[in-house]
Design an enzyme around this catalytic site. Structure first.
Site, PDB file in Angstrom:
ATOM      1  N   ASP A 195      51.195  48.408  42.552  1.00  0.00           N
ATOM      2  CA  ASP A 195      49.818  48.841  42.807  1.00  0.00           C
ATOM      3  C   ASP A 195      49.836  50.300  43.283  1.00  0.00           C
ATOM      4  O   ASP A 195      49.603  51.217  42.512  1.00  0.00           O
ATOM      5  CB  ASP A 195      49.161  47.922  43.833  1.00  0.00           C
TER       6      ASP A 195
ATOM      7  N   SER B  38      43.215  49.815  51.666  1.00  0.00           N
ATOM      8  CA  SER B  38      44.649  50.080  51.542  1.00  0.00           C
ATOM      9  C   SER B  38      44.848  50.872  50.251  1.00  0.00           C
ATOM     10  O   SER B  38      44.826  50.323  49.161  1.00  0.00           O
ATOM     11  CB  SER B  38      45.415  48.747  51.470  1.00  0.00           C
TER      12      SER B  38
ATOM     13  N   LYS C 111      43.041  48.971  38.897  1.00  0.00           N
ATOM     14  CA  LYS C 111      41.832  49.216  39.687  1.00  0.00           C
ATOM     15  C   LYS C 111      41.140  50.456  39.127  1.00  0.00           C
ATOM     16  O   LYS C 111      41.683  51.557  39.198  1.00  0.00           O
ATOM     17  CB  LYS C 111      42.184  49.435  41.161  1.00  0.00           C
TER      18      LYS C 111
ATOM     19  N   GLN D 176      49.569  41.564  53.463  1.00  0.00           N
ATOM     20  CA  GLN D 176      48.127  41.744  53.274  1.00  0.00           C
ATOM     21  C   GLN D 176      47.396  40.578  52.625  1.00  0.00           C
ATOM     22  O   GLN D 176      46.280  40.256  53.013  1.00  0.00           O
ATOM     23  CB  GLN D 176      47.896  43.005  52.432  1.00  0.00           C
ATOM     24  N   GLU D 177      48.000  39.951  51.615  1.00  0.00           N
ATOM     25  CA  GLU D 177      47.287  38.893  50.893  1.00  0.00           C
ATOM     26  C   GLU D 177      48.208  37.723  50.539  1.00  0.00           C
ATOM     27  O   GLU D 177      49.320  37.929  50.056  1.00  0.00           O
ATOM     28  CB  GLU D 177      46.682  39.433  49.584  1.00  0.00           C
TER      29      GLU D 177
ATOM     30  N   HIS E 263      39.844  43.787  41.977  1.00  0.00           N
ATOM     31  CA  HIS E 263      38.739  44.304  42.789  1.00  0.00           C
ATOM     32  C   HIS E 263      39.297  45.253  43.846  1.00  0.00           C
ATOM     33  O   HIS E 263      40.492  45.552  43.874  1.00  0.00           O
ATOM     34  CB  HIS E 263      38.021  43.138  43.470  1.00  0.00           C
ATOM     35  N   ARG E 264      38.444  45.686  44.796  1.00  0.00           N
ATOM     36  CA  ARG E 264      38.871  46.420  45.981  1.00  0.00           C
ATOM     37  C   ARG E 264      38.337  45.695  47.212  1.00  0.00           C
ATOM     38  O   ARG E 264      37.471  44.823  47.128  1.00  0.00           O
ATOM     39  CB  ARG E 264      38.351  47.864  45.976  1.00  0.00           C
ATOM     40  N   SER E 265      38.829  46.082  48.375  1.00  0.00           N
ATOM     41  CA  SER E 265      38.373  45.418  49.607  1.00  0.00           C
ATOM     42  C   SER E 265      36.910  45.732  49.895  1.00  0.00           C
ATOM     43  O   SER E 265      36.190  44.942  50.494  1.00  0.00           O
ATOM     44  CB  SER E 265      39.244  45.838  50.792  1.00  0.00           C
TER      45      SER E 265
ATOM     46  N   GLU F  42      38.290  40.427  52.141  1.00  0.00           N
ATOM     47  CA  GLU F  42      38.179  39.871  50.797  1.00  0.00           C
ATOM     48  C   GLU F  42      37.845  38.389  50.791  1.00  0.00           C
ATOM     49  O   GLU F  42      38.002  37.702  49.780  1.00  0.00           O
ATOM     50  CB  GLU F  42      39.467  40.157  50.015  1.00  0.00           C
TER      51      GLU F  42
ATOM     52  N   GLU G 280      53.185  41.496  44.721  1.00  0.00           N
ATOM     53  CA  GLU G 280      52.618  42.835  44.526  1.00  0.00           C
ATOM     54  C   GLU G 280      53.033  43.742  45.681  1.00  0.00           C
ATOM     55  O   GLU G 280      53.027  43.320  46.836  1.00  0.00           O
ATOM     56  CB  GLU G 280      51.093  42.715  44.454  1.00  0.00           C
TER      57      GLU G 280
ATOM     58  N   HIS H 141      43.524  44.405  55.767  1.00  0.00           N
ATOM     59  CA  HIS H 141      42.314  43.679  55.396  1.00  0.00           C
ATOM     60  C   HIS H 141      41.832  42.708  56.475  1.00  0.00           C
ATOM     61  O   HIS H 141      40.830  42.030  56.276  1.00  0.00           O
ATOM     62  CB  HIS H 141      42.536  42.902  54.096  1.00  0.00           C
TER      63      HIS H 141
ATOM     64  N   ASP I  42      50.569  39.776  48.093  1.00  0.00           N
ATOM     65  CA  ASP I  42      50.463  41.238  48.119  1.00  0.00           C
ATOM     66  C   ASP I  42      50.930  41.648  49.498  1.00  0.00           C
ATOM     67  O   ASP I  42      50.199  41.517  50.478  1.00  0.00           O
ATOM     68  CB  ASP I  42      49.033  41.701  47.870  1.00  0.00           C
TER      69      ASP I  42
ATOM     70  N   LYS J 132      42.473  39.525  40.051  1.00  0.00           N
ATOM     71  CA  LYS J 132      42.358  39.376  41.504  1.00  0.00           C
ATOM     72  C   LYS J 132      40.946  39.793  41.876  1.00  0.00           C
ATOM     73  O   LYS J 132      40.565  40.940  41.652  1.00  0.00           O
ATOM     74  CB  LYS J 132      43.341  40.312  42.218  1.00  0.00           C
TER      75      LYS J 132
END
Length: 457
Positions: free
Chosen positions: A339, A48, A364, A177-178, A392-394, A219, A312, A169, A258, A415
């Site tokens: 973000d 994303s 990031k 998403q999260e 982090h990233r996915s 993740e 987020e 994700h 998120d 995160k």
């Protein structure tokens, strides 16, 4: 006349293809100095992504890795960056000079010639190697040379653990998403990991008891077929209670979201579409397509019903008037994190500070492409009393750079995924190791890591 040798002089730079946590290629880079010090860095990759991110250079050769190979980026390191840096006789101790040199060598606003993944692999490896040359732990080297925080204490980050995945994700029915556990009132980082782990496994048991699958998203969080955000958050509340903890901002575990709303936004209609819910024919309070005002009201209603401490990307990166309204309405009692809105770009963060779009920024490294620019983004946020959340990233690797980076930069929040998948756990384990090394010099800031008022919560 005595000749003083340049410490940390770069002898060789070598990049190569490795795999990220999704099985797609990314760039790794090894740097060696004349003294024999060497360090390797691996670059993460996002799914994303924001429109303003620096370019992740891919080969687009459909005969290799479905077009996702990074041999062009690797070649750019080995045949352009390496030769230029060695010819210029740079030392790894010259972080900013090296980063600026690579930026000029690329000479595009988004690093599209050399690739942000190529440039970042060198930039991160330089930092790691410089710490070795300086005979310092990486986090200590970063704090001494990059952070403006000169306190002798090191701030251990409050972790945001992605326990339910949705959006881009996960292959499920949740559009947001999260959904994250945030153990705000733990006594240490190690204790925070214990609380999070117990709540995570309690959630797994609860999902199974209620007939939901416990497959994992990118993740490491669960990806059950749930109806909406409220159902996910309700299950999280129950899981915390079942684990013997108190859900709440003043309790043991708070929540973070998120929503990744740039993925839901239509730039033409200026509406947010819950496409997964529509496809699954789910009846939700959002009714599938909603306005900015309705999205703000919906997110606000969730914060009243659940102990949410941080949201987020609550709106699209292209809905800046909405960001201003959201922050004006909820910014005093909620961490509002940009973000996609900022893409770890110091210029965009300064624009957001002037426009009062949020009160926090996600960090990031690969969004901007160098360690120096990432540091500049954090410093800009600090000046405005904003929080920087290192992320982090996915698509991750076993590289633990961000664990040392978050401690060294004293940002207070991280995160880095769920309590599963070794590329995520590697960061937690590194942070536990750092806290153990620091002993009394380590400080877990609890709610103090969140700069807004928590009185209304």
């Amino acid at each position: 006349m005595k000749i003083i040798k340049k410490s940390g002089l770069i002898k060789s730079i070598y990049a190569y293809e490795v795999l990220d946590s999704r099985g797609f290629p990314t760039v790794a880079c090894k740097i060696k100095t004349n003294e024999g010090y060497e360090a390797v860095a691996m670059v993460p990759s996002g799914a994303s992504t924001g429109e303003r991110e620096a370019l992740e250079l891919r080969d687009n050769d459909k005969t290799r890795f479905m077009g996702k190979g990074v041999l062009k980026a690797v070649s750019n390191v080995n045949n352009k960056i390496a030769k230029a840096l060695i010819r210029a006789k740079f030392s790894v101790l010259q972080q900013r000079e090296i980063d600026n040199f690579m930026i000029k060598l690329d000479n595009t606003p988004n690093k599209q010639v050399l690739g942000a993944n190529a440039i970042l692999s060198v930039s991160m490896a330089v930092t790691k190697c410089a710490a070795l040359v300086s005979k310092m732990p990486l986090y200590a080297y970063i704090k001494k040379n990059f952070s403006k925080n000169k306190d002798k204490k090191y701030i251990m980050p409050v972790p945001m653990l992605n326990v339910i995945n949705g959006g881009a994700h996960a292959d499920n029915t949740i559009d947001f998403q999260e959904f994250m556990f945030v153990p705000v009132n733990a006594v240490s980082f190690k204790n925070a990991c214990r609380i999070a782990s117990e709540c995570f496994h309690s959630l797994a048991k609860l999902l199974k008891e209620n007939g939901y699958n416990t497959s994992k998203g990118d993740e490491g969080g669960f990806a059950p077929l749930l109806k909406d955000a409220e159902q996910a958050l309700s299950l999280m509340v129950q899981a915390i209670k079942n684990a013997g903890y108190i859900p709440g901002i003043k309790g043991d575990v708070a929540f973070a979201l998120d929503t990744a709303c740039s993925e839901l936004y239509d730039n033409d209609t200026k509406k947010y579409t819950f496409a997964k819910a529509i496809k699954a024919k789910l009846k939700t309070k959002t009714n599938g397509v909603i306005s900015t005002k309705d999205m703000i009201n919906y997110l606000g209603s969730l914060t009243k019903k659940f102990p949410i401490i941080s949201i987020e990307d609550g709106l699209s990166e292209n809905d800046r008037k909405g960001w201003f309204k959201f922050t004006q309405q909820y910014g005093k009692k909620l961490q509002i994190v940009g973000d996609d809105l900022y893409c770890t770009n110091p210029d965009l963060v300064n624009e957001g500070i002037r426009g009062k779009w949020s009160n926090a920024v996600l960090i990031k490294l690969n969004q901007i492409g160098t360690v120096s620019e990432t540091v500049d983004t954090i410093i800009a946020a600090n000046k405005a009393n904003w929080v920087s959340v290192v992320s982090h990233r996915s698509g991750e690797t076993e590289d633990t750079f961000i664990a040392d980076f978050v401690v060294g930069m004293c940002t207070g929040q991280i995160k880095t995924g769920s309590m599963s998948r070794s590329e995520r756990i590697a960061k937690y384990n590194r942070l536990i190791q750092i806290e153990d090394e620091l002993g009394k010099k380590a400080k877990y800031n609890k709610l103090a890591s969140f700069k807004f008022s928590t009185k209304a919560n």
